[in-house]
Design an enzyme around this catalytic site. Structure first.
Site, PDB file in Angstrom:
ATOM      1  N   GLU A  86       0.871  -1.169   0.000  1.00 39.89           N
ATOM      2  CA  GLU A  86       0.000   0.000   0.000  1.00 39.89           C
ATOM      3  C   GLU A  86       0.905   1.215   0.000  1.00 39.89           C
ATOM      4  O   GLU A  86       1.539   1.534   0.996  1.00 39.89           O
ATOM      5  CB  GLU A  86      -0.902  -0.029   1.237  1.00 39.89           C
ATOM      6  CG  GLU A  86      -2.144   0.817   1.081  1.00 39.89           C
ATOM      7  CD  GLU A  86      -1.949   2.219   1.601  1.00 39.89           C
ATOM      8  OE1 GLU A  86      -1.676   3.097   0.745  1.00 39.89           O
ATOM      9  OE2 GLU A  86      -2.059   2.446   2.784  1.00 39.89           O
ATOM     10  N   CYS A 117      -2.461   8.921   3.021  1.00 41.59           N
ATOM     11  CA  CYS A 117      -2.228   8.338   1.693  1.00 41.59           C
ATOM     12  C   CYS A 117      -3.440   8.543   0.786  1.00 41.59           C
ATOM     13  O   CYS A 117      -3.284   8.731  -0.413  1.00 41.59           O
ATOM     14  CB  CYS A 117      -1.863   6.861   1.806  1.00 41.59           C
ATOM     15  SG  CYS A 117      -3.054   5.894   2.717  1.00 41.59           S
TER      16      CYS A 117
END
Ligand code: NDP
Length: 499
Positions: free
Chosen positions: A241, A275
């Site tokens: 990720e 993010c």
């Protein structure tokens, strides 16, 4: 439990408050030997943990969740001290982690447990069973921006699937990880099902290159490449990720006030160190001016700081300040207009809100992940243009669409090249444990959260059991009669014409 310091582990490092510089804690630098020892201990723990079975693991993990909930303020205070984020944001982070652990604990058996499948008419004499078995030892390499919530997306799901975990937190947030491991050990004292190894990049590299069965990595794309290269040695699978450059699209018929409010929170909360944070906003021409007015008006009211009234905290990682400044400078040098803040907004350790208009698409402020409270706003003719420009990046993590039309929004959401999209809300998917979380392209691959997130930490195991003898086709004794019957059945089942 933290990996016990071996004779080689004499070095230590401090985690500091990014807001005040005060020392929050001191932690060992675990070298390769200590990491390998932790993995070895985890190997035994994994066998024991898997042997507990679904029901007992579920009870244990629900009790970990209970203990985490009762420690909410203690954990949140440590998150606040190590990252600098406001205490309420830290509390919300713990709440999210609790929700995910609860879901993973409750759903693991249903998603991964044995199930019977229809074997097909040609194999009707077989019983077909599918189950998902734990991988063994999962190495988790975590970030500092959400030091509990993000790794919990791997740790909670990996534990629920029956694995043991060795967790290497960011060097900026080792205390949060250590506290989590203590909470887990208080409920599961028999074996170290969650161990923490602390240190710098080398400690993470030792974990990635160690004898683990999977690595779950969250961090930057360049580091993901290094981790993947280390994993290649042992053919260790990885779920990655990495960051994003998420777009926020505002359609002509959108609730403009709601969109401005959501875009601002998505971009500036946690000082933009998210993010799936909003980085680029594409607004359809007819509502552009109104949107920019609302956005700038609200942005001017935001204030970074350490106190309870602050909108957001400092930049956690000092090295990030230079990158944020470079992006703002580049945007302005290329003709961008700073309507809120500007290059002088970077005031270590804080960055005041920055809103930039008319920034060219090839500026670093538009192309590179910023991880700061900055936002670029772009005027577009249509949602189609917005989607095309949103997709013009190697990243593909998440995104947002504000629209008055359900079908137009769904259509655009599907066309956004990303793992997640929120409509008329921002980052909503992160709070829904049933929804998988992950990206495409430079944002990584694989999924945490949801049923896919549980399967990410398990391997499919297929078992057949012959219930009675039927046509014996897999034998040198195969008869002509059996072969003829099989071909007749195939003809009947598959020989027809389809419209
Ligand atoms: P990194 O990718 O460098 O670090 C992420 C994690 O990987 C940390 O635990 C780090 O440890 C560890 N690590 C570093 N080097 C190695 C290695 N060679 N092998 C194994 N593990 C390693 O990110 P940073 O924290 O330096 O942040 C840089 C940028 O990355 C941010 O500005 C942001 O753009 C992006 N990022 C994205 C995140 C997301 O949520 N997707 C989260 C964090 C960062 P250590 O901290 O000890 O170096």
């Amino acid at each position: 439990m933290t990996a016990t310091m071996d004779a080689e582990t004499t070095e230590s490092f401090q985690s500091l408050s990014p807001a005040t510089g005060e020392i929050v804690g001191e932690h060992p630098v675990h070298g390769k030997e200590a990491v390998d020892a932790a993995i070895e201990r985890a190997r035994d723990a994994a066998v024991w943990w898997a042997g507990l079975g679904w029901k007992e693991r579920r009870v244990r993990l629900l009790n970990v969740k209970g203990a985490l909930t009762r420690s909410l303020n203690r954990v949140a205070t440590l998150i606040h001290r190590e990252t600098g984020k406001p205490i309420e944001d830290a509390q919300l982070e713990v709440v999210l982690a609790i929700t995910h652990l609860d879901w993973a604990a409750r759903k693991a058996e249903k998603v991964l447990g044995p199930r019977r499948l229809f074997p097909g008419l040609l194999s009707i004499n077989q019983k077909a069973v599918l189950e998902y078995q734990p991988l063994g030892v999962v190495g988790v390499i975590g970030p500092w921006n959400y030091p509990l919530f993000t790794p919990m997306g791997s740790i909670g799901y990996a534990l629920a699937a029956g694995n043991a975990v060795v967790f290497k937190p960011s060097e900026y947030t080792p205390g949060v990880a250590t506290l989590l491991a203590e909470i887990v050990a208080s409920i599961v004292p028999e074996q170290p099902v969650l161990q923490v190894v602390t240190g710098f990049g080398e400690t993470g590299a030792a974990l990635a290159g160690g004898a683990v069965d999977k690595i779950a990595f969250t961090g930057s794309t360049p580091t993901a490449r290094k981790v993947m290269a280390a994993c290649a040695e042992r053919l260790t699978p990885i779920v990655a990720e990495c960051g994003g450059k998420d777009a926020f699209i505002v359609d002509a018929d959108a609730d403009v006030d709601g969109a401005a409010d959501a875009a601002l929170w998505g971009a500036m909360s946690n000082a933009g160190q998210t993010c799936v944070g909003v980085e680029r906003v594409y607004v359809v021409d007819s509502v552009y001016e109104t949107f920019v007015d609302r956005l700038t008006e609200q942005a001017r009211a935001l204030r970074p700081g350490e106190d309870r009234g602050a909108s957001y905290g400092p930049i956690t990682m000092p090295g990030q300040l230079g990158i944020i400044k470079r992006h703002i400078d580049d945007a302005v040098a290329q003709g961008g207009k700073a309507v809120v803040g500007g290059p002088s907004s970077v005031k270590e350790p804080y960055v005041e809100p920055v809103i930039l208009l008319d920034v060219p698409d090839d500026s670093s402020a538009v192309c590179e992940e910023t991880f700061g409270p900055t936002i670029t706003v772009h005027r577009v003719k249509s949602v189609d243009e917005a989607v095309a420009r949103a997709n013009a990046t190697p990243y593909g993590l998440a995104g947002t669409i504000f629209s008055g039309s359900r079908s137009a929004a769904m259509n655009a959401a599907r066309r956004l090249r990303s793992g997640m999209t929120s409509i008329n809300g921002v980052i909503a998917f992160a709070a829904i444990p049933a929804l998988p979380f992950g990206g495409v392209g430079d944002s990584g691959f694989g999924r945490i959260h949801g049923a896919d997130g549980l399967r990410e930490f398990a391997r499919a195991k297929s078992i057949t059991r012959q219930r009675f003898s039927s046509m014996n086709l897999t034998s040198f004794q195969r008869s002509d009669k059996d072969m003829a019957r099989a071909l007749q059945l195939v003809n009947l089942l598959h020989g027809k014409r389809y419209k």
